[in-house]
Design a protein around this motif. Sequence first.
Motif, short mmCIF file in Angstrom:
data_model
loop_
_atom_site.label_atom_id
_atom_site.label_comp_id
_atom_site.label_asym_id
_atom_site.label_seq_id
_atom_site.Cartn_x
_atom_site.Cartn_y
_atom_site.Cartn_z
N ILE A 346 86.48 41.08 19.96
CA ILE A 346 85.74 39.85 20.22
C ILE A 346 86.68 38.67 20.01
N LYS A 347 86.73 37.77 20.99
CA LYS A 347 87.78 36.74 21.02
C LYS A 347 87.57 35.62 20.01
N LYS A 348 86.35 35.10 19.90
CA LYS A 348 86.14 33.97 18.99
C LYS A 348 84.66 33.81 18.66
N VAL A 349 84.41 32.92 17.72
CA VAL A 349 83.03 32.57 17.33
C VAL A 349 82.62 31.35 18.13
N SER A 350 81.42 31.37 18.70
CA SER A 350 81.00 30.27 19.56
C SER A 350 80.85 28.97 18.78
N ALA A 351 81.01 27.86 19.48
CA ALA A 351 80.90 26.54 18.86
C ALA A 351 79.50 26.31 18.31
N ASN A 352 78.48 26.83 19.00
CA ASN A 352 77.11 26.68 18.51
C ASN A 352 76.93 27.33 17.15
N VAL A 353 77.52 28.51 16.99
CA VAL A 353 77.44 29.23 15.71
C VAL A 353 78.16 28.44 14.62
N LEU A 354 79.36 27.95 14.92
CA LEU A 354 80.11 27.18 13.93
C LEU A 354 79.36 25.91 13.53
N ASN A 355 78.68 25.29 14.48
CA ASN A 355 77.88 24.12 14.16
C ASN A 355 76.71 24.47 13.25
N ALA A 356 76.05 25.61 13.52
CA ALA A 356 74.95 26.06 12.66
C ALA A 356 75.47 26.37 11.26
N PHE A 357 76.65 26.97 11.18
CA PHE A 357 77.27 27.26 9.88
C PHE A 357 77.44 25.98 9.06
N GLN A 358 77.77 24.87 9.75
CA GLN A 358 78.00 23.61 9.05
C GLN A 358 76.72 23.05 8.44
N GLY A 359 75.58 23.42 8.99
CA GLY A 359 74.31 22.89 8.49
C GLY A 359 73.64 23.75 7.43
N TYR A 360 74.22 24.93 7.14
CA TYR A 360 73.61 25.88 6.20
C TYR A 360 74.19 25.67 4.81
N ASP A 361 73.40 25.95 3.76
CA ASP A 361 73.84 25.68 2.39
C ASP A 361 74.63 26.82 1.74
N TRP A 362 74.63 28.01 2.31
CA TRP A 362 75.42 29.15 1.84
C TRP A 362 75.20 29.45 0.36
N PRO A 363 73.98 29.84 -0.03
CA PRO A 363 73.75 30.19 -1.44
C PRO A 363 74.59 31.39 -1.88
N GLY A 364 74.93 32.28 -0.93
CA GLY A 364 75.76 33.43 -1.27
C GLY A 364 77.25 33.20 -1.04
N ASN A 365 77.60 31.96 -0.67
CA ASN A 365 79.00 31.54 -0.52
C ASN A 365 79.77 32.39 0.50
N ILE A 366 81.07 32.62 0.26
CA ILE A 366 81.94 33.29 1.24
C ILE A 366 81.47 34.71 1.51
#
Length: 469
Positions: A346-366
Motif C-alpha cells: 500500500i503506497k500511502k495514507v490518504s489525506a482525509n485519514v491524516l486530517n481525521a487523525f489530527q482531530g482525534y485525541d488519541w487516548p491510547g497514544n502511539i
Amino acid sequence: MKTIMLASKRRQVISGLNKFLRDTFSLEKVASFADCLAMLRQKRHDICLLDLNLIVKTGQLPESTEITSKLQNIIEAAAEIPLVVLADANQLRTAVQAVKAGALDYLCHPIAKQEIDLVLHNLSERLAIRSELEYLRSHFWKAEAEDLVRTSSSTMRSVYESIEAVAPTKANILINGDTGTGKSLLAKLIHLHSNRATEAFVSVHCGSMPDSLVESELFGHEKGAFTGAERRKLGRFQVADGGTIFLDEVGTITPNAQIKLLQVLQEGSFTRVGGEQEISVDVRVIAASNEDLKKKAENGRFRKDLFYRLNVFPLELPELKNRRQDIPYLADHFLKKLNQKYGKDIKKVSANVLNAFQGYDWPGNIRELENLMERAYILETGKLLSSISFPTELMAITPQDSSPDQDLGDVTLAEVRKRAVEEVEYRYLAKILEEHKGRIESCAKHAGVTTRQFHNLLTKYGLKSKDYR
C-alpha cells in the motif's frame, strides 16, 4: 532545485513570484487554505509562501480570531519548513504576528525584487543550517532508526538530542510518559546507539508479573528455593550481563524487589532467591513509569533512594495529542512496517485519514495509532489506505481545515465510485446492525438480502454482529 509551495489565488502574485523565482526554485501552487495545510503536513517542500489573502474573507478584519487561529495552524504544520507570509499594506500587523509566532519573514505586496532577494538570502542561510544539523544527526542515528527519529515537535527534538548525549554513557535512565507513548521503543533506541549495542537488550514488564515471582524473574532462584522451583533459574539481570535491561512499569515492583534492585544499582551484585552466592553483573538500567514515581517516593509508596538511583537521567515523553505534527511521520513508519509484514504494498495514507487523525485525541497514544492502522491495512483492498478502512467514529472527527476530496486526484473515476459505494454500504450496515441490535436475520430482512449475503457483507467490512447486541 529547491521547491517552494506558493499558496495564493491572486494571478498577479503568482505571475510576479514565478518571474522572480522560476530560475532558482521549483514552484508548486495551491489555491486554498485546506490544500496548503494538507501539503505542509506531507513535508514535501523546502519553503512555503503564504498569501494572507488566502485566509482573509471579504470585509473581515486582518487581526480577527479566525485568521489568528488559521495562521497558527499553518505555522504548526510548517514546523521545520521556512514560512514566509505575503501581506498587503493593511495586513502588516498580522504579518508581524506571524513572524513572532514562528514564521521566518514576510513580504509586502506588490513585491519588489530587492525585497525578495533579501528574504531569499535569509532562507538560504536557514536551509544551510538545517542541512548541517541533518548531516550531524544522520551520522549519529543508525539507518534502522532514521524513520523513528523524524519529528517536527520541539519537545521530541529535545528528547532525541538528550538521547544523543546520554546513549553512549553508562548512566541509568528513567523514562516517564503515559501508556502507549513509546517508552519501550525509546529504550531500544538508546540501547541501539549505546556502546552495548552488540550485547543483550532484555525487556521486563514489571506490571505483568505476579508479586510472588518478581524477585525470581529479575534475579533468578536456586533449586528448591520455593514450591515449584525444580531447577536453578537465571534471572533477567544475569541474562542482560554486559548489555541493557529495560524495566517497564518499575513503580509496581514489590518492596523486597526494590531492595535487591537498589543493591544491583549501588554495588553491581545480587543473590538469587534461596541462594547465598553473590553474583556480579555489568548491566545498564533503563526504567520507565506511566505514573509520577517521584510523588510515589514522597508518599512512601516507592523507595526514595531507589528513585534517585534510577532517575540519574530523566526523559519525558509527551502524549500523541501534544505532538500531532508527527502523526504523518508515524503513520508513514507504521505503513512501511505493515508492508513488510503483510506484503500488500500500500503506497500511502490518504489525506482525509491524516486530517481525521489530527482531530482525534488519541487516548491510547502511539500504540492506538499503530493498532488502528494495522486493522485498516488488513481491511484495505486498494493501494491507498483510505477512510473506508477505519472506524466510522474516527472518520467522523474531521478538523475544520480538512477538505473531503484532497486525496482524490491520485485515483481513477472507477476507484472514486468504488470508494463512495463502500463508504455508504459500511455506514448503512453499521446503522441497521445498531437498529436491530445485531440480529442477523432481522438485519438481512431489512436490507432485502439473504442471511448468507449479509454475513458476507459483514466479513467484507470487518463488522461483527456481537458488537451491536
